[in-house]
Write a protein that holds these residues in place. Sequence first.
Motif, PDB file in Angstrom:
ATOM      1  N   ARG A 134       0.675  -1.132  -0.232  1.00 18.54           N
ATOM      2  CA  ARG A 134      -0.122  -0.194  -0.024  1.00 18.54           C
ATOM      3  C   ARG A 134       1.025   1.576   0.278  1.00 18.54           C
ATOM      4  O   ARG A 134       0.618   2.113  -0.768  1.00 18.54           O
ATOM      5  N   GLN A 135       1.433   0.900   1.402  1.00 11.84           N
ATOM      6  CA  GLN A 135       2.389   2.611   1.207  1.00 11.84           C
ATOM      7  C   GLN A 135       3.073   3.179  -0.333  1.00 11.84           C
ATOM      8  O   GLN A 135       3.626   3.782  -0.285  1.00 11.84           O
ATOM      9  N   LEU A 136       4.233   1.733  -0.690  1.00 14.63           N
ATOM     10  CA  LEU A 136       4.899   2.148  -2.020  1.00 14.63           C
ATOM     11  C   LEU A 136       4.352   2.311  -3.043  1.00 14.63           C
ATOM     12  O   LEU A 136       5.050   2.832  -5.259  1.00 14.63           O
ATOM     13  N   LEU A 137       1.948   2.239  -3.260  1.00 10.82           N
ATOM     14  CA  LEU A 137       1.631   2.614  -5.046  1.00 10.82           C
ATOM     15  C   LEU A 137       2.881   3.466  -5.269  1.00 10.82           C
ATOM     16  O   LEU A 137       2.610   4.046  -6.619  1.00 10.82           O
ATOM     17  N   PRO A 138       2.299   4.891  -4.399  1.00  7.47           N
ATOM     18  CA  PRO A 138       2.138   5.875  -5.382  1.00  7.47           C
ATOM     19  C   PRO A 138       4.025   6.214  -6.162  1.00  7.47           C
ATOM     20  O   PRO A 138       3.786   6.822  -7.349  1.00  7.47           O
ATOM     21  N   TYR A 139       4.774   5.189  -4.957  1.00  7.96           N
ATOM     22  CA  TYR A 139       6.248   5.609  -5.442  1.00  7.96           C
ATOM     23  C   TYR A 139       6.262   4.821  -7.291  1.00  7.96           C
ATOM     24  O   TYR A 139       6.740   5.089  -8.296  1.00  7.96           O
ATOM     25  N   MET A 140       5.716   3.171  -6.842  1.00  8.73           N
ATOM     26  CA  MET A 140       5.312   2.568  -7.842  1.00  8.73           C
ATOM     27  C   MET A 140       5.506   3.432  -9.137  1.00  8.73           C
ATOM     28  O   MET A 140       5.674   3.390 -10.802  1.00  8.73           O
TER      29      MET A 140
END
Length: 221
Positions: free
Chosen positions: A107-113
């Motif tokens: 969840r926390q990494l999705l915007p960075y992906m």
Amino acid sequence: MAGTAEGTVRRGRGRPPRLSREQIVRSAAELALREPEVALTVKKVAEAVGSAPMALYRYFPDRDDLLQAVADRVLAETQHKDPPGETWQERLRAWMHSSRDYLLPHRQLLPYMAATQQPARISSLVTLTRMLRPLRLTEDDLALAVTLIGSTVIGHAVYETHRGPVSARKLDALSEALARYPQEEREAVAPLLSRLPQAQSRLYDVVVDRTVAAIEALVTE
């Protein structure tokens, strides 16, 4: 001084090995997957690697840089096997569902992906190109197709994880807000509220079907 298997170097007998960028990123990725609801801060990652927060700033200028590196690692480690199915439509649907299932726990990494500038998505491009190449699309349309698929999968994962499910509390809040509207609008919208959770659970299937239909349209043009 001899290097260790992880690429770290010992500073002296009895002292712990110095950190490496790889060690930090790996530990942060494991932490993000293990505790998805806990904010992935520099302090939390430092605790996970048994170090002080300031030590991590030698490798990452800020939290965003750290999370971007973690997101790139998770994307790069994605294993894209040829999906099951007799037709390309079946294989594409299977790929989109398995990819979404892989992304959702991060969840926390999705915007960075979604924002990555690194070649972390190359395995996805290889798999999708191999899957769609037999359709004999033009290079422009093939590029459009793989871009549509990739952005749809990660975009919907971001939407799902940040919007969250339609809980009873949300429905109550919607009902209270709707009560302030004229009667005609209340009567039109009220029957839909209880159906929103089911609609949300069906949404991704519809999105996948529309994506497949869009590519079919490119084939027939």
